[in-house]
Write an enzyme that holds these catalytic residues in place. Structure first.
Site, short mmCIF file in Angstrom:
data_model
loop_
_atom_site.label_atom_id
_atom_site.label_comp_id
_atom_site.label_asym_id
_atom_site.label_seq_id
_atom_site.Cartn_x
_atom_site.Cartn_y
_atom_site.Cartn_z
N ASP A 29 1.16 1.69 12.55
CA ASP A 29 1.43 2.43 11.32
C ASP A 29 0.15 2.83 10.59
O ASP A 29 -0.92 2.28 10.81
CB ASP A 29 2.28 1.57 10.38
N GLU A 30 0.29 3.80 9.73
CA GLU A 30 -0.71 4.18 8.73
C GLU A 30 -2.12 4.40 9.29
O GLU A 30 -3.11 3.95 8.72
CB GLU A 30 -0.75 3.12 7.62
N TYR A 31 -2.23 5.09 10.40
CA TYR A 31 -3.56 5.45 10.90
C TYR A 31 -4.08 6.58 10.02
O TYR A 31 -3.53 7.69 9.99
CB TYR A 31 -3.47 5.88 12.36
N ARG B 46 0.81 -1.21 0.00
CA ARG B 46 0.00 0.00 0.00
C ARG B 46 0.84 1.24 0.00
O ARG B 46 0.34 2.34 0.02
CB ARG B 46 -0.92 -0.02 1.22
N ARG B 47 2.15 1.10 0.01
CA ARG B 47 3.00 2.28 0.11
C ARG B 47 3.11 2.99 -1.23
O ARG B 47 3.20 2.36 -2.27
CB ARG B 47 4.42 1.92 0.55
#
Length: 543
Positions: free
Chosen positions: A341-343, A5-6
């Site tokens: 991560d990634e909130y 997803r990066r």
């Protein structure tokens, strides 16, 4: 946490023939000798050996040139990872023979002794005096690290000693490789130890179900390669893959039962591998939200945010803490991964305007000047407190630490550094200079993302072997060597973003050489003396 997803600003070139950048300026020449030939059985006294050379990577052999009987000077064993030091001697070496035994000097080494005896088709003799042809395992009072060992071949027998059971186990792995395929363990003394205390492999079982048998096969592989951690990322948006008694409603149809997990944990323990569980929060909780939609984060317009729970709601913390407490008994190891991560609430231009309920909760808890990052850091600290209550050490992904937050992340939280692409990205040195301990998951080299989405390309063993060191935490540039002691080690990670892109068997084949290359660089971070071509030939021979 997901590889795929990066969003990265560029395509990474990962050609297997790429020139060998020696990261960290650690290129030191070294010599790895060819394994000793198979000699007839018989005695042989070690020659008066001089001390082996220091400061060289790979195995180092040294001994007096004076002849002893008719045996040539032994050559260092060729193993993966390579032994760090070998003192040569003259003699026939050792190989398993009919009637030979594995004996132990300490009852605590019974498991290691029985395992080795079974592998080498020898008799396990328990606590007994070693005789001709035997292998003896024992604990010593050395002040070396707990994963260090000494392996001595001489007088027709083998002795493996270390200050702790883990080191003795690693010595048996070296011996197993030395005699693989009918080979002979060379005469002399191996003194060996790892450069890094964390040598890991992480598996995303949330997006793709892996069977217990497949995971157990990886545990055996990891143990033989001297890895000591297996990470299981079993909760994410696509699935929750471990049986739960407190919240059975969140568990996916395909999952590991608790009995299967216990079997995996027990097998891992027998190989001195710690299983590190990860329930990622407060993002990546889609499987939990599917059963509890009332916990999903929604913006000011009422639009739901994928995978994110609303951390202003007490119910969100309760369900995560229920799971952390439940699994503390299932995963008894010392380490726990909290994700963090990634909130998605923090990826918008104005979190307070987009999520006023989070901003209000932050002010209620931390005062008028607090913001959404404070509330999110507080969430991470609270979860760390739960696992700390069970005697665990927590780690979180680097993008779960926020520069702008007035609330500081718990001082004991370790950093799993994987990326520099998050909003407000922080250089690795910021964590290191603040005294944080870091585990290297560099997505440039150590991320195997199924289907190669976005800019990801399957990593190659050659690139890890020739270019990566633990100092290369982000991209291809190493951090200063003065921070080496704060980098605990590294972990290879399999992410299953496009879960059907490969079968289990294809994953096992794809990660085979990267795992071998990585263990070499974590066991000895200096430039290997063996060429990549030679290393690959060795890996193929050892199986």
């Amino acid at each position: 946490m997901s590889g795929g997803r990066r969003r990265a600003p560029r395509r990474r070139a990962r050609r297997s023939g790429r020139a060998g950048l020696v990261a960290g300026g650690l290129a030191v020449a070294g010599a790895v000798a060819v394994a000793v030939a198979v000699w007839p059985d018989g005695g042989g006294e070690p020659a008066g050996a001089r001390a082996p050379s220091a400061g060289r990577s790979g195995a180092v052999s040294a001994a007096s040139p004076s002849p002893t009987r008719n045996y040539p000077l032994s050559e260092a064993p060729r193993t993966i990872p390579a032994v760090r030091e070998h003192t040569a001697a003259r003699g026939p070496g050792w190989r398993p023979a009919s009637g030979a035994r594995v004996v132990v000097k300490d009852d605590g080494l019974a498991d290691e002794g029985k395992l080795l005896a079974g592998e080498l088709k020898l008799t396990y003799g328990g606590r007994a005096a070693a005789g001709p042809g035997d292998v003896e395992l024992g604990l010593d009072k050395s002040k070396a690290g707990p994963e260090s060992y000494t392996l001595t071949v001489g007088n027709g027998r083998v002795t493996v000693t270390g200050p702790a059971e883990a080191g003795v186990f690693y010595g048996t792995r070296t011996l197993k490789q030395e005699v693989h395929g009918g080979g002979t363990a060379p005469e002399g003394v191996v003194r060996d130890r790892p450069a890094k205390p964390v040598r890991g492999f992480m598996l995303d079982t949330a997006r793709k179900h892996f069977t217990a048998d497949w995971i157990e096969d990886r545990v055996r592989e990891l143990g033989d390669l001297k890895y000591n951690q297996l990470g299981l990322h079993f909760s994410d948006d696509q699935g929750f893959r471990v049986q739960s008694d407190t919240h059975p409603e969140i568990v996916s149809r395909q999952h590991l039962t608790k009995d299967e997990v216990r079997r995996i944990v027990a097998l891992a323990k027998s190989r001195h591998i710690t299983v590190v569980p990860e329930i990622d929060s407060p993002g990546h909780l889609g499987a939990v939200i599917a059963a509890h939609p009332d916990l999903q984060l929604r913006n000011v317009s009422g639009v739901p945010v994928r995978g994110a729970v609303d951390i202003s709601k007490p119910g969100a913390a309760k369900i995560v803490d229920d799971l952390l407490n439940e699994y503390a008994g299932l995963f008894p190891g010392a380490d726990w991964h909290l994700g963090g991560d990634e909130y998605q609430a923090l990826t918008v231009a104005n979190p307070a305007a987009s999520f006023p309920q989070l901003a209000a909760a932050a002010k209620d808890r931390y005062g008028a000047g607090a913001g959404v990052t404070d509330l999110t850091t507080g969430w991470l600290n609270d979860r760390a407190g739960v696992v700390k209550g069970h005697g665990r050490t927590a780690r979180a992904w680097n993008d779960g630490f926020f520069r702008s937050s007035g609330v500081r992340a718990d001082a004991g939280l370790r950093v799993g550094y994987w990326t520099g692409k998050e909003i407000g990205a922080r250089q690795p040195v910021e964590y290191l200079s603040a005294g944080r301990q870091v585990v290297n998951y560099n997505d440039e080299y150590l991320y195997y993302v199924l289907g190669e989405p976005q800019t990801f390309v399957y990593p190659t063993g050659q690139r890890i072997y020739e270019q990566w060191t633990p100092l290369v935490l982000r991209g291809t540039t190493p951090v200063p060597a003065k921070y080496d002691s704060r980098i605990l080690g590294g972990s290879f990670a399999v992410w299953c973003d496009l879960s059907n892109a490969q079968t289990q068997d294809q994953v096992a084949a794809g990660i085979r050489m990267p795992l071998r290359a990585l263990t070499q660089k974590l066991w000895d971070s200096r430039k290997p003396s063996e060429s990549w071509t030679g290393f690959k030939v060795l890996a193929d021979r050892l199986g």
